[in-house]
Design an enzyme around this catalytic site. Structure first.
Site, PDB file in Angstrom:
ATOM      1  N   ASP A  30       0.837  -1.204   0.000  1.00  7.07           N
ATOM      2  CA  ASP A  30       0.000   0.000   0.000  1.00  7.07           C
ATOM      3  C   ASP A  30       0.872   1.253   0.000  1.00  7.07           C
ATOM      4  O   ASP A  30       1.968   1.242   0.558  1.00  7.07           O
ATOM      5  CB  ASP A  30      -0.901  -0.037   1.248  1.00  7.07           C
ATOM      6  N   HIS A  47       2.925   3.362  -8.958  1.00  2.00           N
ATOM      7  CA  HIS A  47       2.798   1.921  -9.219  1.00  2.00           C
ATOM      8  C   HIS A  47       4.069   1.380  -9.898  1.00  2.00           C
ATOM      9  O   HIS A  47       4.498   0.263  -9.613  1.00  2.00           O
ATOM     10  CB  HIS A  47       1.568   1.639 -10.082  1.00  2.00           C
ATOM     11  N   LEU A 141      11.668 -20.123  -4.589  1.00  5.48           N
ATOM     12  CA  LEU A 141      10.526 -19.336  -4.102  1.00  5.48           C
ATOM     13  C   LEU A 141       9.317 -19.460  -5.033  1.00  5.48           C
ATOM     14  O   LEU A 141       9.466 -19.401  -6.254  1.00  5.48           O
ATOM     15  CB  LEU A 141      10.950 -17.857  -4.038  1.00  5.48           C
TER      16      LEU A 141
HETATM   17  C1  FPP Z   1      -1.920   0.122  -3.417  1.00  3.99           C
HETATM   18  O1  FPP Z   1      -1.447   1.438  -3.414  1.00  3.99           O
HETATM   19  C2  FPP Z   1      -1.379  -0.592  -4.551  1.00  3.99           C
HETATM   20  C3  FPP Z   1      -2.117  -1.208  -5.512  1.00  3.99           C
HETATM   21  C4  FPP Z   1      -3.578  -1.230  -5.523  1.00  3.99           C
HETATM   22  C5  FPP Z   1      -1.480  -1.859  -6.657  1.00  3.99           C
HETATM   23  C6  FPP Z   1      -0.228  -2.591  -6.363  1.00  3.99           C
HETATM   24  C7  FPP Z   1       0.569  -2.645  -7.609  1.00  3.99           C
HETATM   25  C8  FPP Z   1       1.922  -2.620  -7.681  1.00  3.99           C
HETATM   26  C9  FPP Z   1       2.795  -2.651  -6.497  1.00  3.99           C
HETATM   27  C10 FPP Z   1       2.630  -2.551  -8.965  1.00  3.99           C
HETATM   28  C11 FPP Z   1       2.373  -3.643  -9.924  1.00  3.99           C
HETATM   29  C12 FPP Z   1       2.494  -4.994  -9.355  1.00  3.99           C
HETATM   30  C13 FPP Z   1       3.163  -5.997  -9.956  1.00  3.99           C
HETATM   31  C14 FPP Z   1       3.106  -7.349  -9.376  1.00  3.99           C
HETATM   32  C15 FPP Z   1       3.939  -5.794 -11.167  1.00  3.99           C
HETATM   33  P1  FPP Z   1      -2.477   2.619  -3.618  1.00  3.99           P
HETATM   34  O2  FPP Z   1      -2.528   2.955  -5.045  1.00  3.99           O
HETATM   35  O3  FPP Z   1      -3.809   2.260  -3.018  1.00  3.99           O
HETATM   36  O4  FPP Z   1      -1.791   3.750  -2.774  1.00  3.99           O
HETATM   37  P2  FPP Z   1      -2.498   4.916  -1.961  1.00  3.99           P
HETATM   38  O5  FPP Z   1      -3.316   4.261  -0.879  1.00  3.99           O
HETATM   39  O6  FPP Z   1      -1.355   5.697  -1.418  1.00  3.99           O
HETATM   40  O7  FPP Z   1      -3.339   5.688  -2.933  1.00  3.99           O
END
Ligand code: FPP
Length: 250
Positions: A30, A47, A141
């Site tokens: 997050d 992201h 893994l």
């Molecule tokens: C949460 O942060 C994150 C997500 C919903 C997406 C997670 C995706 C990645 C880490 C990148 C792509 C993944 C892979 C496996 C290649 P948020 O956007 O909710 O953050 P915020 O709460 O600060 O808005």
């Protein structure tokens, strides 16, 4: 993905001397959006930076001998985000899978995925199936991507299958046990997570692995996911090693 030595301080070297690294680590990644906002960048750049952290943490888990790493990459609720962000996330997933394949192979990582995968965009499904196929004989893994996943949807899917078994008389209602339910989860072939790490300080499970986290140790760090380092991972594991797991006993 090249395997760099993990940078750790002397006091954290003890992590390696103890036998109890978690067998299965789960992560709620997050804070990508906040990371971008504080830098005046579009969310998608958060992201992108988050995808680099997935690579770093995967490498570190290989080095530590962790057997399973499950990361929450896209929830069934994430479709509510703007169309552009959703499409950027799946583009990023495809790019990640294509770019990381050689290093997944050289690190002996087996890729798996959980969630309602048949509802993903077709390009993402193809890239995923191809990477799963190409890494399926790897023995190090297991990296499990939770995509279009939620704990409640998983339970709904499992219970629907069990209802079918009851309807066609393969299972009597009186014979039903929690083991039947466990066997119908997406994760039936893997042990439950030992440690859950959530970044960005939020104290909630957000519909992640609701069944499987029953006895998992929880670790919440204020660090935003793109800023999460190998050292942060080692600190989380060191904290895990200080916990006493009693599973309801004394
Ligand atoms: C949460 O942060 C994150 C997500 C919903 C997406 C997670 C995706 C990645 C880490 C990148 C792509 C993944 C892979 C496996 C290649 P948020 O956007 O909710 O953050 P915020 O709460 O600060 O808005």
């Amino acid at each position: 993905m090249t395997v760099e030595p993990v940078a750790f301080s002397d006091d954290l070297a003890s992590v390696f001397q103890k036998p109890v690294v978690p067998r299965h680590l789960a992560v709620i990644m997050d804070g990508n959006g906040r990371w971008a906002r504080t830098r005046g960048l579009p969310r998608v750049e958060g992201h992108q930076a988050g995808a680099q952290t997935v690579r770093r943490v995967t490498e570190a888990c290989c080095e530590l001998g962790i057997e399973f790493l499950t990361v929450y990459a896209f929830s069934t609720e994430n479709w509510k985000r703007p169309k552009e962000e959703v499409s950027a996330l799946f583009g990023l997933l495809e790019h990640f899978l294509n770019q990381e394949l050689p290093s997944l192979q050289s690190n002996n990582v087996r890729l798996q995925a959980i969630g309602r995968l048949h509802e993903l965009p077709s390009n993402a499904q193809r890239a995923l199936q191809e990477t799963i196929r190409q890494t399926e004989t790897n023995t190090g893994l297991t990296l499990i991507l939770a995509l279009n996943y939620s704990g409640r949807a998983e339970l709904e899917d499992a219970i629907r299958e069990i209802c079918k078994s009851v309807a066609n008389k393969r299972l009597q209602p009186g014979e039903f046990t929690q083991e039947h339910l466990r066997q119908h989860l997406y994760t039936s072939q893997w042990p439950d997570p030992d440690l859950l790490i959530r970044t960005s300080g939020e104290m909630r499970l957000s519909n992640f692995l609701l069944w499987q986290l029953s006895y998992t140790e929880l670790y919440v760090t204020p660090k935003l996911w793109p800023d999460f380092t190998k050292l942060d991972l080692l600190e989380a594991i060191e904290e895990f090693q200080r916990r006493q797991r009693r599973y309801g006993g004394i």
